[in-house]
Structures are given as C-alpha cells and as structure tokens.
Design an enzyme around this catalytic site. Structure first.
Site, PDB file in Angstrom:
ATOM      1  N   LYS A 270      37.427  42.017  37.182  1.00 46.41           N
ATOM      2  CA  LYS A 270      37.333  40.271  36.875  1.00 46.41           C
ATOM      3  C   LYS A 270      38.617  39.888  37.011  1.00 46.41           C
ATOM      4  O   LYS A 270      39.524  40.388  37.136  1.00 46.41           O
ATOM      5  CB  LYS A 270      36.850  40.176  35.383  1.00 46.41           C
TER       6      LYS A 270
ATOM      7  N   ARG B  68      31.914  40.229  19.389  1.00 40.52           N
ATOM      8  CA  ARG B  68      32.597  39.158  20.189  1.00 40.52           C
ATOM      9  C   ARG B  68      31.053  39.480  21.095  1.00 40.52           C
ATOM     10  O   ARG B  68      30.288  38.260  21.089  1.00 40.52           O
ATOM     11  CB  ARG B  68      33.293  39.769  21.433  1.00 40.52           C
TER      12      ARG B  68
ATOM     13  N   HIS C  65      32.381  48.247  23.746  1.00 40.58           N
ATOM     14  CA  HIS C  65      33.843  47.667  23.941  1.00 40.58           C
ATOM     15  C   HIS C  65      34.260  48.166  23.035  1.00 40.58           C
ATOM     16  O   HIS C  65      34.280  47.434  20.983  1.00 40.58           O
ATOM     17  CB  HIS C  65      33.759  46.374  24.741  1.00 40.58           C
TER      18      HIS C  65
ATOM     19  N   ARG D  98      35.606  52.117  31.999  1.00 48.80           N
ATOM     20  CA  ARG D  98      35.826  51.553  32.483  1.00 48.80           C
ATOM     21  C   ARG D  98      37.538  50.732  32.531  1.00 48.80           C
ATOM     22  O   ARG D  98      37.763  49.456  31.498  1.00 48.80           O
ATOM     23  CB  ARG D  98      34.439  50.274  32.200  1.00 48.80           C
TER      24      ARG D  98
ATOM     25  N   TYR E 283      66.993  22.432  35.769  1.00 47.17           N
ATOM     26  CA  TYR E 283      66.340  21.262  34.597  1.00 47.17           C
ATOM     27  C   TYR E 283      67.146  21.710  33.843  1.00 47.17           C
ATOM     28  O   TYR E 283      67.632  22.881  32.476  1.00 47.17           O
ATOM     29  CB  TYR E 283      65.053  21.392  34.561  1.00 47.17           C
TER      30      TYR E 283
ATOM     31  N   CYS F 297      62.046  26.859  37.444  1.00 46.37           N
ATOM     32  CA  CYS F 297      61.043  25.728  37.863  1.00 46.37           C
ATOM     33  C   CYS F 297      59.638  26.202  38.009  1.00 46.37           C
ATOM     34  O   CYS F 297      59.192  26.947  38.449  1.00 46.37           O
ATOM     35  CB  CYS F 297      61.500  25.064  39.047  1.00 46.37           C
TER      36      CYS F 297
ATOM     37  N   ASP G 102      58.102  25.933  41.268  1.00 44.21           N
ATOM     38  CA  ASP G 102      58.248  26.543  43.180  1.00 44.21           C
ATOM     39  C   ASP G 102      59.022  26.812  43.166  1.00 44.21           C
ATOM     40  O   ASP G 102      59.217  27.927  44.208  1.00 44.21           O
ATOM     41  CB  ASP G 102      57.975  24.720  43.912  1.00 44.21           C
TER      42      ASP G 102
HETATM   43  C1  LIG Z   1      37.890  44.223  30.116  1.00 38.24           C
HETATM   44  C2  LIG Z   1      37.078  44.603  29.996  1.00 38.24           C
HETATM   45  C3  LIG Z   1      37.674  46.164  30.179  1.00 38.24           C
HETATM   46  C4  LIG Z   1      38.906  45.785  30.593  1.00 38.24           C
HETATM   47  O1  LIG Z   1      39.782  46.525  29.778  1.00 38.24           O
HETATM   48  P1  LIG Z   1      41.264  46.672  29.471  1.00 38.24           P
HETATM   49  O2  LIG Z   1      41.876  47.198  28.138  1.00 38.24           O
HETATM   50  O3  LIG Z   1      41.708  46.378  30.226  1.00 38.24           O
HETATM   51  O4  LIG Z   1      41.228  48.571  29.903  1.00 38.24           O
HETATM   52  C5  LIG Z   1      36.419  47.103  29.831  1.00 38.24           C
HETATM   53  N1  LIG Z   1      34.712  46.544  29.562  1.00 38.24           N
HETATM   54  C6  LIG Z   1      34.957  45.453  29.045  1.00 38.24           C
HETATM   55  C7  LIG Z   1      33.344  44.448  28.337  1.00 38.24           C
HETATM   56  C8  LIG Z   1      36.017  44.204  29.029  1.00 38.24           C
HETATM   57  O5  LIG Z   1      35.918  43.395  29.208  1.00 38.24           O
END
Ligand SMILES: *Cc1c(COP(=O)(O)O)cnc(C)c1O
Length: 351
Positions: free
Chosen positions: A34, A126, A153, A205, A248, A295, A297
């Site tokens: 993602k 969530r 999660h 994950r 700046y 800055c 750029d």
């Molecule tokens: C982003 C995400 C992960 C990965 O999390 P990390 O902290 O980068 O390892 C795993 N599961 C879900 C549902 C996520 O949204």
C-alpha cells in the site's frame, strides 16, 4: 530527462528481508504494498516480491491500488485491506481481488465468484467485526464457499509491552476455533519480530520491516536491510562569504568563507522541512550539514574543502551510514511518514 533525485530500490535487500521475515514467522507472507509500497514504488516492489517464493500475496489499502495491482497480472492474490464502496465490490471481484468482509450485509452483497477474508476487530477498533459478531459472518462466508482467509491487526505489537497484543491474539484464536479452517493471519512487522512463529497462522503481513526498518528494541531479533537509498544531484556549487546568509528566513549565517552545494531534493519530494538546521547528508565521502531552510525543490550543503561538482550525487538516506531513521528523527516524523512521503518527482530505480 535526467533525474534530480533517485530512490534506488535494492532487490537484494528486499529479497533478504522477505526470506528473513518468512523464516522468522514460519509462514509465507502477504506483503503490504500500500501507499506505493511504502514509497518504494508499488509496481517495482510488487514485481520483485511476486517472484519471491516466500510471498503468497500482496495487500493494499485502497480499491485504486487493488485495481492497479490486479491489472499487473503478477499471478499472486491481492487482498484489499479496507472496505470498498458498494459500487466498487463488483469490479474488484471481477479482477480477482480478495475482499475484506466484516458484516452480514457485506456477505450478502458479495458476488458469488468473490473470495473474502473475514476481518476481526480484536481491539484496534478500526475495521472489522467484533469477535462476538465475527463468527456468524465467518460461518455465512464459509457456507457460501467464500471464506478464503480470517485476519486481525495488532495495535501495539511493535512496542516492548506485549500484554495487549497477547489479549488481541487470544480473542482472535477464539474466533478461529469457532470457524472452519481458512488462511489465518495477524502479524504485522512488529508481530513477526516480537512473537516469531504464532501457532496456527498461515500468513504474516510485515510492512515496514520488509522495507528494512525495525523498532529500536527489536533490532537484535533479526538483521534486516534498508531497501531504499535516496540520492539527489548537485545542481550548483558556489561560495558564500563571512556574514552572508543562506536560504529562506536567513537562518544560517557564514562565519567563514564557505563552499555551498545546492542539492535537488526538497520538501515537495519528501525531504522533511522540519529537519532544517539539523539534517546532514553524505557527500564527497563525508557527512556534511544542510545549511539553512530546506526549500521546496532543493537544499544547500556545506561542502567546504571537498571536491564536489554539479552533477555529483549526495546521499540523503539509505543502506549506508546515514539511515532513514536518523532523517525521520531530524524531521520529527516516523519512518513510515518519511518513506511514504517520497514524492512523484523522485525516480524509483530497481538495482
Ligand atoms: C499496514 C498494515 C500492515 C503492515 O504494518 P507494518 O506496521 O508496516 O508492519 C499489516 N496489516 C494491516 C491490516 C495493515 O493495514
């Protein structure tokens, strides 16, 4: 056109991290790609990861990301992690995208050819079904032959105190025990590093860890390599004289004659403006301070006494001696923000 700033993506480092994390979790991986693969470039990373034997599939956050990824036809399942809008369900299912499901209404709206992963909310509060509701949703999916996976999660698996993560795991297990077998997954990077193998899990994950970053207290658990090294080109080189200021706000004033290199990456490219007066870069073989305000750029660097010419490269962070962790600290952001903030003008180059 030549690129002014390049994010070099190390295939070797990515492969190493994927193998290491799969070994640590004892499972194959559902790799989060993602947010443009945490800023590394979704297509570049997804292609490489899809060729890795330890990668089962790829996970994304938005329907647009899922569509882009599915159209690459990489031969690996794609899981969408957030609920799609009702009108997005059909097109995503047609593309073979695995959908997250947390309610009976979502089960009813699922096309018959879609595969789903039941999302259980074990305490993050969530997304997903609370454990008390999840079993009914899972049974409905299983009854229709659409329960490919079950997942949750963790909210705190990357912290030293794992008490709450263990509570979440217990709630997840209770749901798994009440449902027919499916691909079970719960561990983000923090979970993989903290827990190692979690009995009964089929996938893991890890996101940030797969890109090479680990919370301080878990550094010794397994060695991971930063995947991204960012370099930007020197566009100009000049001298400023005692009493003159740079950039700046005239925040930085020369006390001596100073050779200045102008480097072509700024806050619009994701180099954090809050790192002003703190940041350093690697240039001409040394670590040198950034002068004055960063800055949009570009920014300026003190290269006094170095042999630096326009067209040379400065290293902003990477696998070398200057890490993204350090830059993030200077910029008062976390590594996730620094990496995902790398902008569209920065070329991603697989090496
Ligand atoms: C982003 C995400 C992960 C990965 O999390 P990390 O902290 O980068 O390892 C795993 N599961 C879900 C549902 C996520 O949204």
């Amino acid at each position: 056109m030549l690129s002014r700033a390049v994010a070099h993506i190390s295939a070797a480092a990515l492969d190493h991290n994927l193998s290491t994390l799969a070994q640590r979790s004892g499972t194959r991986l559902l790799l989060p790609v993602k947010a443009d693969a945490y800023g590394h470039g979704m297509e570049v990373v997804a292609r490489r990861a899809a060729a890795h034997p330890d990668v089962w599939g790829l996970a994304v956050a938005t329907p647009a990301e899922a569509e882009t990824l599915a159209r690459l036809n990489l031969g690996r399942p794609v899981l969408l992690l957030t609920p799609p809008a009702p009108e997005e369900v059909g097109p995503l299912a047609d593309l073979g995208v695995r959908l997250p499901v947390g309610t009976l209404a979502e089960v009813d709206a699922l096309p018959a050819h879609a595969q789903a992963h039941l999302k259980v909310d074990t305490g993050m509060n969530r997304l997903g079904a609370r454990p008390a509701d999840a079993v009914a949703v899972g049974r409905a999916l299983a009854g229709r032959g659409q329960l490919e996976g079950i997942y949750t999660h963790f909210a705190t698996a990357d912290e030293p105190d794992l008490t709450f993560a263990r509570t979440q795991l217990g709630r997840f297990r209770a749901v798994l025990d009440a449902l027919p077998p499916a691909l079970a997954h719960c561990a983000n990077g923090g979970g993989v590093l903290s827990f190692g193998q979690i009995e009964g899990m089929s996938l893991a994950r890890p996101g940030l860890a797969a890109y090479g970053y680990v919370p301080e207290h878990l550094r010794r658990v397994c060695p991971l390599r930063p995947v991204m090294t960012v370099r930007a080109r020197v566009n100009q080189h000049h001298t400023v004289y005692p009493g003159e200021t740079v950039s700046y706000g005239a925040l930085w004033r020369a006390e001596r004659e100073t050779e200045v290199a102008v480097v072509g990456m700024g806050y619009a490219d994701g180099y954090p403006r809050n790192a002003t007066l703190k940041a350093e870069v690697l240039i001409g073989g040394e670590r040198r301070p950034v002068l004055g305000r960063i800055c949009m750029d570009q920014f300026m660097v003190d290269v006094t006494g170095l042999d630096v010419q326009p067209g040379d490269w400065a290293e902003l962070w990477g696998e070398g001696d200057l890490t993204a962790t350090e830059v993030a600290r200077w910029g008062e952001v976390i590594e996730y923000e620094l990496l995902t903030g790398v902008g569209g003008r920065v070329e991603r180059r697989l090496a």
